[in-house]
Design a protein around this motif. Structure first.
Motif, short mmCIF file in Angstrom:
data_model
loop_
_atom_site.label_atom_id
_atom_site.label_comp_id
_atom_site.label_asym_id
_atom_site.label_seq_id
_atom_site.Cartn_x
_atom_site.Cartn_y
_atom_site.Cartn_z
N GLY A 1 6.45 5.18 0.97
CA GLY A 1 5.85 5.22 2.29
C GLY A 1 4.38 5.61 2.28
N GLY A 2 3.73 5.44 1.13
CA GLY A 2 2.31 5.76 1.04
C GLY A 2 2.02 7.24 0.86
N ARG A 3 3.02 8.02 0.45
CA ARG A 3 2.78 9.46 0.26
C ARG A 3 1.66 9.68 -0.76
NH1 ARG A 3 8.91 11.99 -0.40
NH2 ARG A 3 9.91 10.70 1.19
N PHE B 1 -4.71 7.82 -3.98
CA PHE B 1 -3.54 7.10 -4.48
C PHE B 1 -3.57 5.68 -3.94
CE2 PHE B 1 -2.64 11.53 -4.81
CZ PHE B 1 -1.93 11.65 -6.00
N PHE B 2 -3.58 4.71 -4.85
CA PHE B 2 -3.83 3.33 -4.47
C PHE B 2 -2.54 2.51 -4.44
CE2 PHE B 2 -7.80 4.92 -6.19
CZ PHE B 2 -8.74 4.43 -5.29
N LYS B 3 -2.20 2.01 -3.25
CA LYS B 3 -1.03 1.15 -3.11
C LYS B 3 -1.17 -0.10 -3.96
CE LYS B 3 1.79 -1.30 0.30
NZ LYS B 3 1.93 -1.70 1.72
N GLY B 4 -2.41 -0.53 -4.14
CA GLY B 4 -2.67 -1.71 -4.96
C GLY B 4 -2.60 -1.46 -6.44
N ALA B 5 -2.19 -0.27 -6.83
CA ALA B 5 -1.96 0.11 -8.23
C ALA B 5 -3.18 -0.13 -9.11
CB ALA B 5 -0.72 -0.60 -8.77
N GLY B 6 -2.94 -0.56 -10.36
CA GLY B 6 -4.01 -0.71 -11.34
C GLY B 6 -5.18 -1.57 -10.89
N TRP C 1 8.78 15.99 -9.40
CA TRP C 1 8.31 14.61 -9.34
C TRP C 1 8.97 13.83 -8.19
CZ3 TRP C 1 8.62 13.31 -15.30
CH2 TRP C 1 7.59 14.01 -15.95
N SER C 2 10.17 14.25 -7.79
CA SER C 2 10.87 13.53 -6.73
C SER C 2 10.17 13.68 -5.38
CB SER C 2 12.32 14.02 -6.62
OG SER C 2 12.40 15.34 -6.12
N LYS C 3 9.15 14.53 -5.32
CA LYS C 3 8.37 14.66 -4.09
C LYS C 3 7.64 13.36 -3.75
CE LYS C 3 7.71 19.67 -4.35
NZ LYS C 3 6.75 20.79 -4.45
N ASP C 4 7.56 12.44 -4.73
CA ASP C 4 6.90 11.16 -4.45
C ASP C 4 7.84 10.18 -3.75
OD1 ASP C 4 8.59 10.21 -6.43
OD2 ASP C 4 6.99 9.42 -7.71
N GLY C 5 9.08 10.59 -3.52
CA GLY C 5 10.02 9.74 -2.82
C GLY C 5 11.04 9.07 -3.70
N ASN D 1 4.20 -12.57 -7.19
CA ASN D 1 3.50 -11.29 -7.27
C ASN D 1 3.90 -10.42 -6.08
OD1 ASN D 1 1.72 -9.22 -7.86
ND2 ASN D 1 -0.06 -10.25 -6.95
N MET D 2 4.53 -9.29 -6.35
CA MET D 2 4.94 -8.35 -5.29
C MET D 2 4.73 -6.92 -5.76
SD MET D 2 8.56 -9.72 -3.71
CE MET D 2 8.67 -11.22 -2.74
N ASP D 3 4.25 -6.07 -4.85
CA ASP D 3 4.19 -4.66 -5.20
C ASP D 3 5.60 -4.09 -5.21
OD1 ASP D 3 4.96 -3.81 -2.57
OD2 ASP D 3 2.89 -3.88 -1.91
N VAL D 4 5.73 -2.87 -5.70
CA VAL D 4 7.05 -2.28 -5.92
C VAL D 4 7.88 -2.22 -4.64
CG1 VAL D 4 8.28 -0.19 -6.60
CG2 VAL D 4 6.32 -0.98 -7.94
N ALA D 5 7.29 -1.68 -3.57
CA ALA D 5 8.03 -1.53 -2.32
C ALA D 5 8.50 -2.87 -1.77
CB ALA D 5 7.17 -0.82 -1.28
N THR D 6 7.64 -3.88 -1.84
CA THR D 6 7.99 -5.21 -1.33
C THR D 6 9.09 -5.83 -2.18
OG1 THR D 6 5.71 -5.51 -0.56
CG2 THR D 6 7.08 -7.47 -0.71
#
Length: 361
Positions: A43-45, A77-82, A270-274, A177-182
């Motif tokens: 969720g973008g945490r 923290f970048f949703k678009g990753a690398g 680490w689970s604080k990231d969801g 091509n899809m990000d992880v959440a998608t």
């Protein structure tokens, strides 16, 4: 005598000014440290689990380290990753980056002036998931089907290496091509036939939505993925003392999370990231947290990145070359390990992934 006094005074002032400028040049002038991470929490945490840098962020260790100096630590923290991290580096928006192997290589080969200073999150696994009711039991069963992969990330490189070993490539599938959440959502709705994912995919399995048909667990270490912390050449040049202090904090954190007594505490943290605690447990089940948390830029790390560059060039992901001797800089982590008296704690791996003699004998 009075005629020459102003000249001597001027020379004295000039000498003093030059000394002050020289001292200022040697000092660490930065008042902000900007760190970018290739990913976000659910969720973008603004948090991401895994590795010493994940724990450093969650615990606020850098903020504590630099508070007395009035230095602010800024995390992005970048949703678009690398790929998004590389863009931020190119636009000089961040000074450090926590990122996976492929985007790190792409950035450097494209001309980004960076140096790798710490291994962070090594030997991680990749999984190929399909819907729970899929009849597919192997990679070959998915030929011609819709498979999601987050392009430009370490998952894409790992997937391509796995496919190549089977005489396959992305062209044998309808690669999307899809990000992880998608990708996770698309698996749940069965809009795709499979997806290459990391530990986050375990929560889909726990919910009965998906199943794994391929895992790099139990496979040669060459099939794993690596991540690292890098710094821009400009920041390192101007702030070597800050770089050393930051790396020392990370190495100390790596030691803490490597201890068996802290295993569950670390995974809970680490689970604080969801990503649920259960998913982190499954990712690390049967593996050593100590080995996976090693900060060392050892022979295996260097050899892996060199091989990864060649693979990425072959898959036409990268065109440029890299001078690894100038790029990978182990002096900061080596100094931190020495100062913390951890020379014999982690076992270095040779180029083939076999343990070497421990540091310090």
């Amino acid at each position: 005598m009075t005629i020459h006094q102003p000249q001597r005074t001027w020379r004295t002032l000039l000498t003093t000014a030059l000394l002050l400028l020289s001292t200022a040049a040697l000092a660490d002038p930065a008042k902000i440290i900007r760190i970018g991470a290739a990913g976000t929490g659910t969720g973008g945490r603004p948090v991401q689990g895994g590795g010493s840098i994940g724990s450093v962020n969650i615990q606020g260790l850098l903020e504590e380290e630099f508070k007395k100096d009035g230095i602010k630590v800024e995390w992005s923290f970048f949703k678009g990753a690398g790929p998004a991290v590389n863009e931020a580096l190119a636009n000089k928006l961040i000074d450090f980056a926590w990122v996976g192997d492929l985007p790190t290589l792409i950035g450097k080969a494209s001309g980004l002036k960076t140096k790798i200073i710490l291994a962070n999150g090594v030997l991680s696994h990749t999984y190929l998931l399909v819907p729970a009711d899929s009849t597919a039991t192997s990679i070959e069963d998915l030929k011609g089907k819709k498979i999601a992969v987050f392009k430009g990330t370490k998952m894409q490189l790992a997937a391509n290496k796995i496919l190549e070993q089977r005489g396959l490539s992305e062209r044998d599938f309808k690669t999307i091509n899809m990000d992880v959440a998608t990708a996770q959502a698309a698996l749940a709705t069965k809009d795709i036939d499979g997806a290459w994912l990391t530990q986050g995919g375990f929560q889909l399995i726990d919910r009965g939505i998906a199943k794994i048909i391929y895992s790099t667990k139990g496979q040669p270490l060459s099939q794993t993925s690596q991540a690292n912390l890098l710094v821009t050449e400009e920041f390192e040049r101007d702030n070597p003392q800050l770089v050393q202090r930051l790396v020392k904090v990370a190495v100390k954190s790596a030691h803490e999370i490597s201890l068996d007594a802290n295993r569950d505490k670390t995974l809970q943290e680490w689970s604080k990231d969801g990503v649920p605690f259960s998913s982190w447990k499954k990712e690390y089940d049967g593996t050593s947290l100590k080995q996976r948390s090693s900060p060392l830029l050892d022979e295996f790390f260097v050899a892996f990145y060199k091989d990864a560059l060649q693979s990425a060039q072959k898959y036409r992901m990268i065109r440029g070359n890299i001078n690894f001797d100038q790029w990978i800089e182990p002096k900061y982590v080596n100094q931190a390990v020495k100062e913390l008296k951890l020379e014999s704690f982690w076992v270095e791996l040779d180029a083939k992934g076999n343990p070497k003699a421990k540091r310090g004998g």
